[in-house]
Design a protein around this motif. Structure first.
Motif, PDB file in Angstrom:
ATOM      1  N   SER A 157      -9.409  14.657   7.644  1.00  9.00           N
ATOM      2  CA  SER A 157     -10.599  15.083   8.388  1.00  9.00           C
ATOM      3  C   SER A 157     -11.842  14.424   7.833  1.00  9.00           C
ATOM      4  CB  SER A 157     -10.836  16.586   8.312  1.00  9.00           C
ATOM      5  OG  SER A 157      -9.676  17.263   8.149  1.00  9.00           O
ATOM      6  N   GLY A 158     -12.732  14.062   8.741  1.00  4.67           N
ATOM      7  CA  GLY A 158     -13.991  13.439   8.343  1.00  4.67           C
ATOM      8  C   GLY A 158     -13.894  11.941   8.217  1.00  4.67           C
ATOM      9  N   LYS A 159     -12.670  11.407   8.239  1.00  2.00           N
ATOM     10  CA  LYS A 159     -12.526   9.947   8.139  1.00  2.00           C
ATOM     11  C   LYS A 159     -12.572   9.329   9.530  1.00  2.00           C
ATOM     12  CE  LYS A 159      -9.859  10.474   3.932  1.00  2.00           C
ATOM     13  NZ  LYS A 159     -10.903  10.172   2.954  1.00  2.00           N
ATOM     14  N   LYS A 160     -13.145   8.127   9.599  1.00  2.00           N
ATOM     15  CA  LYS A 160     -13.219   7.397  10.863  1.00  2.00           C
ATOM     16  C   LYS A 160     -12.077   6.394  10.891  1.00  2.00           C
ATOM     17  CE  LYS A 160     -17.107   9.482  11.729  1.00  2.00           C
ATOM     18  NZ  LYS A 160     -17.126  10.619  12.667  1.00  2.00           N
ATOM     19  N   ALA A 161     -11.462   6.244  12.062  1.00  2.00           N
ATOM     20  CA  ALA A 161     -10.247   5.426  12.101  1.00  2.00           C
ATOM     21  C   ALA A 161     -10.114   4.669  13.414  1.00  2.00           C
ATOM     22  CB  ALA A 161      -9.030   6.323  11.886  1.00  2.00           C
ATOM     23  N   ALA A 162      -9.225   3.673  13.405  1.00  2.00           N
ATOM     24  CA  ALA A 162      -8.856   2.939  14.618  1.00  2.00           C
ATOM     25  C   ALA A 162      -7.537   2.223  14.362  1.00  2.00           C
ATOM     26  CB  ALA A 162      -9.947   1.931  14.994  1.00  2.00           C
ATOM     27  N   VAL A 163      -6.897   1.796  15.458  1.00  2.00           N
ATOM     28  CA  VAL A 163      -5.594   1.145  15.368  1.00  2.00           C
ATOM     29  C   VAL A 163      -5.568  -0.074  16.288  1.00  2.00           C
ATOM     30  CG1 VAL A 163      -3.099   1.485  15.560  1.00  2.00           C
ATOM     31  CG2 VAL A 163      -4.558   3.433  15.012  1.00  2.00           C
ATOM     32  N   PHE A 164      -4.856  -1.114  15.839  1.00  2.66           N
ATOM     33  CA  PHE A 164      -4.718  -2.321  16.660  1.00  2.66           C
ATOM     34  C   PHE A 164      -3.329  -2.920  16.440  1.00  2.66           C
ATOM     35  CE2 PHE A 164      -4.815  -5.503  13.304  1.00  2.66           C
ATOM     36  CZ  PHE A 164      -5.421  -4.811  12.259  1.00  2.66           C
TER      37      PHE A 164
ATOM     38  N   ALA B 117       0.839  -1.205   0.000  1.00  2.02           N
ATOM     39  CA  ALA B 117       0.000   0.000   0.000  1.00  2.02           C
ATOM     40  C   ALA B 117       0.876   1.257   0.000  1.00  2.02           C
ATOM     41  CB  ALA B 117      -0.896  -0.001   1.232  1.00  2.02           C
ATOM     42  N   SER B 118       0.264   2.365  -0.422  1.00  3.30           N
ATOM     43  CA  SER B 118       0.958   3.650  -0.357  1.00  3.30           C
ATOM     44  C   SER B 118       0.103   4.598   0.483  1.00  3.30           C
ATOM     45  CB  SER B 118       1.127   4.195  -1.777  1.00  3.30           C
ATOM     46  OG  SER B 118       0.947   5.583  -1.778  1.00  3.30           O
ATOM     47  N   GLY B 119       0.747   5.459   1.243  1.00  2.00           N
ATOM     48  CA  GLY B 119       0.029   6.388   2.115  1.00  2.00           C
ATOM     49  C   GLY B 119      -1.014   7.197   1.368  1.00  2.00           C
ATOM     50  N   HIS B 120      -0.721   7.505   0.120  1.00  2.00           N
ATOM     51  CA  HIS B 120      -1.628   8.373  -0.642  1.00  2.00           C
ATOM     52  C   HIS B 120      -2.974   7.724  -0.918  1.00  2.00           C
ATOM     53  CE1 HIS B 120       2.628   9.263  -1.735  1.00  2.00           C
ATOM     54  NE2 HIS B 120       2.247  10.345  -1.101  1.00  2.00           N
ATOM     55  N   GLU B 121      -3.008   6.385  -0.856  1.00  2.00           N
ATOM     56  CA  GLU B 121      -4.279   5.677  -1.091  1.00  2.00           C
ATOM     57  C   GLU B 121      -5.346   6.021  -0.060  1.00  2.00           C
ATOM     58  OE1 GLU B 121      -4.150   1.335  -1.373  1.00  2.00           O
ATOM     59  OE2 GLU B 121      -2.062   1.553  -1.975  1.00  2.00           O
ATOM     60  N   LEU B 122      -4.919   6.461   1.112  1.00  2.00           N
ATOM     61  CA  LEU B 122      -5.875   6.638   2.204  1.00  2.00           C
ATOM     62  C   LEU B 122      -6.981   7.622   1.864  1.00  2.00           C
ATOM     63  CD1 LEU B 122      -3.664   6.594   5.420  1.00  2.00           C
ATOM     64  CD2 LEU B 122      -4.992   4.751   4.376  1.00  2.00           C
ATOM     65  N   GLY B 123      -6.657   8.578   0.988  1.00  2.00           N
ATOM     66  CA  GLY B 123      -7.644   9.576   0.601  1.00  2.00           C
ATOM     67  C   GLY B 123      -8.906   8.972  -0.012  1.00  2.00           C
ATOM     68  N   GLU B 124      -8.775   7.772  -0.579  1.00  2.00           N
ATOM     69  CA  GLU B 124      -9.920   7.137  -1.264  1.00  2.00           C
ATOM     70  C   GLU B 124     -10.921   6.517  -0.307  1.00  2.00           C
ATOM     71  OE1 GLU B 124      -8.423   4.035  -3.810  1.00  2.00           O
ATOM     72  OE2 GLU B 124      -6.662   5.248  -4.299  1.00  2.00           O
ATOM     73  N   TYR B 125     -10.554   6.430   0.970  1.00  2.00           N
ATOM     74  CA  TYR B 125     -11.387   5.667   1.914  1.00  2.00           C
ATOM     75  C   TYR B 125     -12.066   6.557   2.948  1.00  2.00           C
ATOM     76  CZ  TYR B 125      -9.188   1.685  -0.226  1.00  2.00           C
ATOM     77  OH  TYR B 125      -8.780   0.759  -1.153  1.00  2.00           O
ATOM     78  N   ASP B 126     -13.238   6.097   3.394  1.00  2.00           N
ATOM     79  CA  ASP B 126     -13.969   6.795   4.455  1.00  2.00           C
ATOM     80  C   ASP B 126     -13.549   6.271   5.818  1.00  2.00           C
ATOM     81  OD1 ASP B 126     -15.865   8.014   2.467  1.00  2.00           O
ATOM     82  OD2 ASP B 126     -16.269   5.891   2.116  1.00  2.00           O
ATOM     83  N   GLY B 127     -13.174   4.990   5.867  1.00  2.00           N
ATOM     84  CA  GLY B 127     -12.747   4.356   7.115  1.00  2.00           C
ATOM     85  C   GLY B 127     -11.336   3.810   6.961  1.00  2.00           C
ATOM     86  N   ILE B 128     -10.503   4.035   7.976  1.00  2.00           N
ATOM     87  CA  ILE B 128      -9.095   3.608   7.915  1.00  2.00           C
ATOM     88  C   ILE B 128      -8.760   2.872   9.208  1.00  2.00           C
ATOM     89  CG2 ILE B 128      -6.694   4.386   7.826  1.00  2.00           C
ATOM     90  CD1 ILE B 128      -7.816   7.009   6.502  1.00  2.00           C
ATOM     91  N   ILE B 129      -8.362   1.607   9.093  1.00  2.00           N
ATOM     92  CA  ILE B 129      -7.961   0.850  10.283  1.00  2.00           C
ATOM     93  C   ILE B 129      -6.548   0.327  10.054  1.00  2.00           C
ATOM     94  CG2 ILE B 129      -8.561  -0.969  11.912  1.00  2.00           C
ATOM     95  CD1 ILE B 129     -11.420  -0.890  10.956  1.00  2.00           C
ATOM     96  N   LEU B 130      -5.640   0.705  10.953  1.00  2.00           N
ATOM     97  CA  LEU B 130      -4.229   0.320  10.817  1.00  2.00           C
ATOM     98  C   LEU B 130      -3.853  -0.662  11.915  1.00  2.00           C
ATOM     99  CD1 LEU B 130      -2.651   3.854  10.145  1.00  2.00           C
ATOM    100  CD2 LEU B 130      -3.515   2.178   8.471  1.00  2.00           C
ATOM    101  N   GLY B 131      -3.086  -1.696  11.538  1.00  2.00           N
ATOM    102  CA  GLY B 131      -2.633  -2.690  12.513  1.00  2.00           C
ATOM    103  C   GLY B 131      -1.135  -2.882  12.432  1.00  2.00           C
ATOM    104  N   ALA B 132      -0.447  -2.818  13.578  1.00  2.00           N
ATOM    105  CA  ALA B 132       1.002  -3.022  13.572  1.00  2.00           C
ATOM    106  C   ALA B 132       1.472  -3.663  14.871  1.00  2.00           C
ATOM    107  CB  ALA B 132       1.735  -1.696  13.376  1.00  2.00           C
TER     108      ALA B 132
END
Ligand SMILES: Cc1cc2nc3c(=O)[nH]c(=O)nc-3n(C[C@H](O)[C@H](O)[C@H](O)COP(=O)(O)O)c2cc1C
Length: 146
Positions: free
Chosen positions: A80-87, A40-55
């Motif tokens: 801004s406006g995107k919903k997110a979470a991390v695990f 994946a590339s960081g720039h892809e995130l703009g295409e999504y409404d929800g972003i969940i990152l796991g590391a």
């Protein structure tokens, strides 16, 4: 609504978590895109409404190497406006337990994302109750998009 789950996992624990998070997202009626962060590339995130990152956490409380390019590419994004979470999976025998989860959460917040769930840190291999917590996290982000 589009939601992406990106993860890094060396020995499979965080990947198992990602599978459960994805299941929780599906329970809320959204089919997520699930990718290893290396694809994946960081720039892809703009295409999504929800972003969940796991590391998982590496070194002395650091992000895994696989996440570093992506983390840098995130710089300057407007989330801004995107919903997110991390695990992430971690090991409490280290001083900096699951610090990678905190690092990613701070980054998402700095870029304006609305982080809707507590960072979820799991001790090594996810137990049944950890898996349930992963599904709940996925569901929470997906439901926040409704
Ligand atoms: C060299 C090394 C350094 C680590 N450093 C940390 C750390 O600072 N904090 C932590 O919570 N876990 C640390 N861990 C533990 C991993 O995060 C843990 O084993 C995790 O379950 C790996 O997840 P994965 O199966 O998704 O790769 C470290 C592991 C290794 C091998």
């Amino acid at each position: 609504m589009k939601l992406i789950i990106l993860f890094a996992s060396m020995t499979g624990n965080t990947e198992e978590m990602a599978d459960e998070v994805a299941e929780g997202v599906r329970e809320a009626g959204i089919e997520p895109v699930v990718k290893n962060v290396m694809d994946a590339s960081g720039h892809e995130l703009g295409e999504y409404d929800g972003i969940i990152l796991g590391a998982y956490t590496w070194g002395d409380g650091e992000l895994p190497d696989e996440f570093l390019d992506f983390y840098e590419e995130m710089d300057g994004l407007e989330l801004s406006g995107k919903k997110a979470a991390v695990f992430g999976s971690a090991d409490s025998s280290y001083a900096q337990f699951g610090k990678a989860v905190d690092i990613l959460k701070e980054k998402l917040e700095e870029l304006g994302a609305d982080v809707v769930a507590e960072g979820l840190k799991v001790e090594l291999n996810p137990s049944d109750s950890d898996k349930a917590a992963c599904r709940a996290l996925g569901k929470k982000v997906a439901e926040a998009l409704a």
